[in-house]
Design a protein around this motif. Structure first.
Motif, short mmCIF file in Angstrom:
data_model
loop_
_atom_site.label_atom_id
_atom_site.label_comp_id
_atom_site.label_asym_id
_atom_site.label_seq_id
_atom_site.Cartn_x
_atom_site.Cartn_y
_atom_site.Cartn_z
N THR A 199 3.09 11.72 6.20
CA THR A 199 1.69 11.39 5.93
C THR A 199 1.56 9.90 5.73
O THR A 199 2.36 9.28 5.02
CB THR A 199 1.19 12.12 4.67
N ILE A 200 0.54 9.32 6.38
CA ILE A 200 0.16 7.93 6.08
C ILE A 200 -1.06 7.97 5.20
O ILE A 200 -2.05 8.63 5.52
CB ILE A 200 -0.18 7.14 7.35
N SER A 201 -0.99 7.23 4.10
CA SER A 201 -2.17 7.01 3.26
C SER A 201 -2.60 5.57 3.43
O SER A 201 -1.78 4.66 3.40
CB SER A 201 -1.83 7.29 1.79
N PHE A 202 -3.90 5.36 3.61
CA PHE A 202 -4.41 4.03 3.90
C PHE A 202 -5.51 3.67 2.91
O PHE A 202 -6.46 4.43 2.71
CB PHE A 202 -4.95 3.99 5.33
N ASN A 203 -5.38 2.51 2.27
CA ASN A 203 -6.37 2.02 1.31
C ASN A 203 -6.89 0.68 1.82
O ASN A 203 -6.27 -0.36 1.63
CB ASN A 203 -5.73 1.87 -0.08
N LYS A 204 -8.03 0.73 2.48
CA LYS A 204 -8.57 -0.47 3.13
C LYS A 204 -8.94 -1.54 2.11
O LYS A 204 -8.68 -2.72 2.31
CB LYS A 204 -9.79 -0.10 3.97
N SER A 205 -9.54 -1.15 0.99
CA SER A 205 -9.98 -2.14 0.01
C SER A 205 -8.79 -2.85 -0.63
O SER A 205 -8.85 -4.04 -0.93
CB SER A 205 -10.85 -1.48 -1.07
N ALA A 206 -7.72 -2.12 -0.84
CA ALA A 206 -6.51 -2.72 -1.44
C ALA A 206 -5.62 -3.36 -0.39
O ALA A 206 -4.63 -4.04 -0.74
CB ALA A 206 -5.73 -1.67 -2.21
N LYS A 207 -5.92 -3.16 0.88
CA LYS A 207 -5.10 -3.66 1.98
C LYS A 207 -3.67 -3.19 1.85
O LYS A 207 -2.70 -3.98 1.90
CB LYS A 207 -5.21 -5.18 2.08
N GLN A 208 -3.55 -1.88 1.64
CA GLN A 208 -2.23 -1.27 1.52
C GLN A 208 -2.18 0.02 2.31
O GLN A 208 -3.21 0.71 2.46
CB GLN A 208 -1.92 -0.98 0.04
N PHE A 209 -1.00 0.37 2.78
CA PHE A 209 -0.80 1.66 3.40
C PHE A 209 0.62 2.12 3.10
O PHE A 209 1.51 1.29 2.83
CB PHE A 209 -1.10 1.65 4.90
N SER A 210 0.80 3.41 3.09
CA SER A 210 2.09 3.95 2.68
C SER A 210 2.47 5.16 3.52
O SER A 210 1.60 5.84 4.08
CB SER A 210 2.09 4.31 1.20
N LEU A 211 3.76 5.38 3.59
CA LEU A 211 4.31 6.54 4.28
C LEU A 211 4.90 7.48 3.24
O LEU A 211 5.70 7.05 2.39
CB LEU A 211 5.40 6.11 5.27
#
Lengths: 115, 111
Positions: free
Chosen positions: A63-75
């Motif tokens: 799963t990729i989680s994406f947080n546009k406001s924080a400019k972060q993404f994770s696997l």
């Protein structure tokens, strides 16, 4: 500003556990975020990718989680298995629909899943 | 389906010798092509990319050069290898949407 910062550098997880790898970026023009999996002595293979119009994308145990406001993404790797032991690279591109397709890679995370 | 080939798979060369690594792609036309270098246990360093025949962009000034003599052929060269040129060399291709697909790599050891 063109960097993608990846953490942790290495990760040890027990079989069945959840592996989490994080990436952060500064360039708000990035519009494509793939993850690659690389086994020793092999070329990286595309694992999963996301665009910023969605906050999450799931493919099997990955799963990729994406947080546009924080400019972060994770696997996130659910139910981690010893066969998942590999190096994982996050990447970003500001040329999703362009002609060059260049990617900016993180420095990689070496994942070891213990049986 | 598309396939990418690299050869040789492994190479041991003395310092000062020339180098030629080849990459070919099958099953697609007019791909973007890329050369990366990966030092042991390190990340991916983009060396060159090409958006068409004869069009080469260099990302890092170094002892290497690249050429694209045909649409689906990409060659990495050096006139005189340095110890620091040792590494794992990866070729990649893309056609759409920045999605790159990597070849199996060439392990180069310079002694």
């Amino acid at each position: 500003q063109q960097q993608v910062k990846q953490s942790p550098q290495s990760l040890i997880v027990q079989k069945g556990g959840i592996s989490i790898i994080n990436c952060a970026y500064e360039n708000t023009a990035f519009d494509y975020f793939p993850w690659y999996q690389q086994f020793p002595g092999k070329g990286p293979a595309l694992l999963i990718a996301i665009r910023p119009d969605v906050s999450e994308k799931k493919e099997g145990r990955f799963t990729i989680s994406f947080n546009k406001s924080a400019k972060q993404f994770s696997l996130h790797i659910m139910d981690s298995q010893p066969g998942d032991s590999a190096t994982y690279f996050c990447a970003a591109s500001s040329d999703y629909g362009g002609s060059q397709g260049n990617l900016i890679f993180g420095k990689g995370t070496k994942l070891s899943v213990k049986p | 389906s598309q396939t990418i080939h690299q050869w040789p798979a492994t190479l041991v060369q003395p310092v000062g010798s020339p180098l030629s690594l080849e990459c070919t792609v099958e099953g697609t036309s007019n791909p973007n092509l890329y050369w990366y270098r990966q030092a042991a246990g390190r990340g991916l360093q983009l060396l060159f990319y090409s958006v068409g025949i004869g069009q080469i962009s260099s990302e890092v000034p170094q002892n290497l050069s690249a050429s694209r003599p045909q649409d689906r052929q990409f060659i990495l060269s050096s006139k005189k290898l340095l110890l620091s040129d040792s590494g794992f060399y990866l070729c990649a291709w893309s056609v759409y949407f920045a999605t790159q697909y990597f070849g199996p790599g060439t392990r180069l050891t310079v002694l």
